[in-house]
Design a protein around this motif. Structure first.
Motif, mmCIF file in Angstrom:
data_model
loop_
_atom_site.group_PDB
_atom_site.id
_atom_site.type_symbol
_atom_site.label_atom_id
_atom_site.label_comp_id
_atom_site.label_asym_id
_atom_site.label_seq_id
_atom_site.Cartn_x
_atom_site.Cartn_y
_atom_site.Cartn_z
ATOM 1 N N LYS A 56 17.632 18.172 19.773
ATOM 2 C CA LYS A 56 17.095 17.686 18.330
ATOM 3 C C LYS A 56 18.428 17.786 17.619
ATOM 4 O O LYS A 56 19.008 18.447 17.831
ATOM 5 N N PHE A 57 18.489 16.964 16.163
ATOM 6 C CA PHE A 57 19.515 17.026 15.506
ATOM 7 C C PHE A 57 19.064 17.273 14.055
ATOM 8 O O PHE A 57 18.060 16.811 13.706
ATOM 9 N N LYS A 58 20.094 17.771 13.289
ATOM 10 C CA LYS A 58 19.820 17.851 11.639
ATOM 11 C C LYS A 58 19.450 16.434 11.351
ATOM 12 O O LYS A 58 20.595 15.629 11.334
ATOM 13 N N ILE A 83 19.557 10.196 14.812
ATOM 14 C CA ILE A 83 20.666 10.406 15.744
ATOM 15 C C ILE A 83 21.805 9.290 15.438
ATOM 16 O O ILE A 83 21.334 8.011 15.412
ATOM 17 N N SER A 110 25.701 12.952 13.977
ATOM 18 C CA SER A 110 24.736 13.867 13.679
ATOM 19 C C SER A 110 25.005 15.294 14.376
ATOM 20 O O SER A 110 26.074 15.262 15.201
ATOM 21 N N ILE A 111 24.427 16.251 13.953
ATOM 22 C CA ILE A 111 24.862 17.730 14.534
ATOM 23 C C ILE A 111 23.345 18.360 15.249
ATOM 24 O O ILE A 111 22.453 18.092 14.638
ATOM 25 N N VAL A 112 23.839 18.789 16.498
ATOM 26 C CA VAL A 112 22.774 19.433 16.899
ATOM 27 C C VAL A 112 21.867 20.522 16.028
ATOM 28 O O VAL A 112 22.545 21.304 15.548
ATOM 29 N N THR A 171 28.795 18.579 17.089
ATOM 30 C CA THR A 171 28.587 17.193 16.623
ATOM 31 C C THR A 171 27.903 16.676 17.816
ATOM 32 O O THR A 171 28.386 16.776 19.003
ATOM 33 N N LEU A 172 27.415 15.335 17.577
ATOM 34 C CA LEU A 172 26.973 14.453 18.654
ATOM 35 C C LEU A 172 28.428 13.745 19.514
ATOM 36 O O LEU A 172 28.427 14.110 20.794
#
Length: 320
Positions: free
Chosen positions: A5-7, A39, A47-49, A58-59
């Motif tokens: 999931k990402f912020k 995403i 995106s950041i986890v 980061t993605l």
């Protein structure tokens, strides 16, 4: 490997509203959030986890670390550390501009990396919500230009009163606009190329008209008229129903009320789930678990062989 999931990357816009605050359970004083990028590999908006072992990464760093295990062999060869799709929630308090996106060839000629193909899935929206998608009358480039100049371009567009579960596929060249009251999921190529055709003569916060791209749009508009631009499908319970199949992504919708196992053992690609209703739990073949509820977007690595979904929920499943 775990679920990711990402912020959310929140976008304040002139036309944004408050629905994403409740959808995403956000704590913010901002009341004009138009988009939540769930995403994203778009440059300067990566995106950041959000949590777990890779939290804060980061993605792009995550892809570099996990490579084919995350992306799948062919995807990693093709895209490297760039994530090829962008997932969003969009809340339109006001009408968005009339716009169109170029195809890859047109975009490259104009100095961009690629064009944009996208789709919309409507969540529960306002009772009077509508949108524009495609042409309802034939146009030539010359007539198109005249209608933009005199403000009558909307007269040439097909309009739709929308309902929860409606789907619209937007290949390059298809004129479109999200209307006031719409709440939707958007899935698209990783591209931020948009040609703005008409903006209802609105001014921005500095009192200026927003830039239009009349000439650029004229080069890439698909001037054909189709009988219906809404994607037709028959809803079914506890099985995947295909919505979009195109070179850039494949998307199905699942509406489940009993445990279901998604078999990805033959799929060498990442999968993204966007929950559009309800809540439940995901469990993979390695024993990893995570909750999922409306507003969540979850990235499943290519190395995952199967995912068991429990609960009462509806979600979109997308992969390359």
């Amino acid at each position: 490997m775990c679920f990711f999931k990402f912020k959310p990357i929140l976008k304040t816009t002139l036309w944004g509203g408050e629905k994403l605050i409740s959808l995403k359970h956000l704590t913010t004083d901002d009341r004009q959030i138009g988009e939540s990028w769930e995403i994203s590999g778009v440059e300067d908006n990566v995106s950041i986890v959000a949590d777990g072992r890779w939290a804060g990464m980061t993605l792009k760093e995550l892809i570099d670390d996990r490579k084919e295990k995350l992306m799948g062999s062919d995807n990693y060869k093709l895209f490297g550390n760039e994530f090829p799709l962008l997932f969003k929630w969009i809340d339109a308090r006001l009408d968005l501009s009339i716009q169109v996106h170029p195809d890859d060839a047109n975009a490259v000629r104009r100095g961009f990396k690629r064009g944009k193909t996208e789709m919309w899935y409507l969540l529960e929206s306002d009772a009077e919500a509508q949108l524009y998608c495609g042409l309802k009358q034939p146009l030539t480039p010359e007539r198109y230009t005249r209608m933009v100049e005199d403000g009558s371009i909307c007269d040439a567009l097909a309009s739709y009163r929308v309902h929860e579960g409606d789907v619209f596929f937007l290949p390059p060249g298809r004129i479109h606009a999200i209307g006031a009251g719409c709440l939707l999921a958007e899935i698209q190529q990783t591209s931020d190329v948009t040609y703005r055709i008409y903006d209802f003569k609105r001014r921005d916060s500095q009192g200026n008209y927003r830039q239009l791209h009349t000439e650029e749009a004229a080069e890439c508009i698909d001037y054909r008229v189709l009988p219906d631009y809404r994607t037709s499908y028959i809803p079914e319970r506890n099985t995947g129903v295909q919505l979009v199949t195109c070179p850039h992504f494949n998307t199905a919708v699942y509406d489940i009320d009993e445990p279901m196992t998604l078999d990805y053992s033959e799929l060498d690609a990442f999968v993204v789930l966007m929950c559009v209703k309800g809540k439940g739990e995901l469990a993979d073949n390695e024993g990893e678990k995570t909750s999922i509820s409306i507003g969540d977007t979850i990235l499943i690595p290519a190395s995952t062989h199967e995912v068991t979904v429990t609960g009462k929920l509806k979600f979109l499943e997308t992969y390359l």
